[in-house]
Design a protein around this motif. Structure first.
Motif, mmCIF file in Angstrom:
data_model
loop_
_atom_site.group_PDB
_atom_site.id
_atom_site.type_symbol
_atom_site.label_atom_id
_atom_site.label_comp_id
_atom_site.label_asym_id
_atom_site.label_seq_id
_atom_site.Cartn_x
_atom_site.Cartn_y
_atom_site.Cartn_z
ATOM 1 N N VAL A 1 28.735 41.888 36.720
ATOM 2 C CA VAL A 1 28.855 40.439 36.576
ATOM 3 C C VAL A 1 27.484 39.838 36.833
ATOM 4 O O VAL A 1 26.905 40.023 37.913
ATOM 5 C CB VAL A 1 29.887 39.852 37.557
ATOM 6 N N ALA B 1 38.658 44.844 42.345
ATOM 7 C CA ALA B 1 37.585 45.203 41.413
ATOM 8 C C ALA B 1 36.263 45.258 42.173
ATOM 9 O O ALA B 1 36.058 44.517 43.138
ATOM 10 C CB ALA B 1 37.513 44.175 40.284
ATOM 11 N N ASP B 2 35.367 46.114 41.718
ATOM 12 C CA ASP B 2 34.092 46.275 42.425
ATOM 13 C C ASP B 2 32.925 46.382 41.446
ATOM 14 O O ASP B 2 32.193 47.372 41.420
ATOM 15 C CB ASP B 2 34.151 47.521 43.315
ATOM 16 N N THR C 1 37.883 40.657 35.945
ATOM 17 C CA THR C 1 38.133 41.826 36.800
ATOM 18 C C THR C 1 37.941 43.140 36.046
ATOM 19 O O THR C 1 37.869 44.201 36.666
ATOM 20 C CB THR C 1 39.548 41.782 37.404
ATOM 21 N N ASP D 1 41.499 36.119 34.844
ATOM 22 C CA ASP D 1 41.477 37.476 35.392
ATOM 23 C C ASP D 1 40.705 38.462 34.524
ATOM 24 O O ASP D 1 40.498 39.617 34.933
ATOM 25 C CB ASP D 1 42.907 37.991 35.585
ATOM 26 N N SER E 1 41.473 41.348 43.654
ATOM 27 C CA SER E 1 42.017 42.324 42.705
ATOM 28 C C SER E 1 41.608 43.761 43.045
ATOM 29 O O SER E 1 42.141 44.702 42.466
ATOM 30 C CB SER E 1 41.534 41.991 41.289
ATOM 31 N N ARG F 1 38.297 36.212 43.279
ATOM 32 C CA ARG F 1 39.260 36.888 42.386
ATOM 33 C C ARG F 1 38.940 38.382 42.294
ATOM 34 O O ARG F 1 39.837 39.222 42.297
ATOM 35 C CB ARG F 1 39.201 36.222 41.008
ATOM 36 N N LEU F 2 37.666 38.703 42.200
ATOM 37 C CA LEU F 2 37.262 40.103 42.146
ATOM 38 C C LEU F 2 37.674 40.839 43.420
ATOM 39 O O LEU F 2 38.213 41.942 43.381
ATOM 40 C CB LEU F 2 35.752 40.212 41.944
ATOM 41 N N GLU F 3 37.422 40.202 44.556
ATOM 42 C CA GLU F 3 37.766 40.815 45.837
ATOM 43 C C GLU F 3 39.267 40.999 45.972
ATOM 44 O O GLU F 3 39.741 42.051 46.412
ATOM 45 C CB GLU F 3 37.223 39.934 46.969
#
Length: 215
Positions: free
Chosen positions: A140, A173-174, A135, A132, A171, A167-169
């Motif tokens: 990236v 996170a952008d 995130t 994680d 969480s 995982r980014l989506e």
């Protein structure tokens, strides 16, 4: 009496996979013909363009990777980011193909690791931050083999970065998603599967192209 043929749904699902395999073979064949000089020259140009990206200029944490073989070189870029006091996270391949992360503190912080019969990877030594950790990244940098006009990226097929993007989506996170490629690897169209996600930009030795995201 012959059995009725199963519906074509499975065939339709397999077609993008087959098309991806074919395109991967073609692109890897071209990369295999590059000389060490070709790779070094491309790496220097790519780093210069990447460092001009606003997404990296304002980033405090960047998740990246260490190039291997004929991939566009990344070490010069990693060192330049560190010189800007950016916290650079590098992946560690796990047995299930997911990625853990560690901090890059310079070339001496890398160790060559061979996972099964695969090509050896350069991975960071030291503390493992967990899957994680990505995130927290502002940007990236993704490896790949191609990207198309929609920003759809073709990876090597291991699924590691599909998990990262998922995982980014999940969480919320952008981070900016940037793929690093050679010029000829920006193609008209990449075969797409439902789990594929577009990137925001591609950096090549000749410049930057963005896909539908304001800076």
């Amino acid at each position: 009496m012959r059995k009725a043929r199963k519906p074509l749904v499975d065939d339709a699902k397999r077609q993008p996979e087959a098309d991806k395999r074919t395109l991967r073979r073609e692109l890897l064949t071209v990369r295999s013909r590059l000389t060490p000089g070709d790779v070094r020259e491309a790496a220097a140009a790519l780093a210069g363009h990447a460092l001009e990206l606003a997404e990296l200029a304002h980033a405090r944490v960047v998740a990246a990777y260490v190039s291997v073989g004929g991939e566009p070189g990344t070490l010069a870029l990693l060192d330049a980011l560190r010189a800007r006091d950016v916290r650079v996270l590098l992946p560690v391949l796990l047995p299930d193909n997911d990625l853990d992360w560690g901090v890059y503190t310079g070339p001496d912080s890398l160790v060559s690791v061979r996972h099964g019969g695969r090509m050896a990877l350069l991975e960071p030594v030291g503390e493992r931050l967990g899957p994680d950790a990505v995130t927290a990244a502002d940007a990236v940098l993704l490896p790949g083999l191609a990207v198309d006009a929609r920003g759809m990226r073709l990876g090597r097929g291991g699924g590691s970065y599909d998990r990262v993007l998922e995982r980014l989506e999940r969480s919320g996170a952008d981070p900016a998603l940037v793929v690093l490629l050679y010029d000829r690897e920006v193609v008209e169209r990449v075969p797409e599967e439902p789990h594929d996600r577009p990137v925001h930009a591609v950096v090549t030795p000749s410049g930057v192209r963005r896909f539908g995201r304001a800076v």
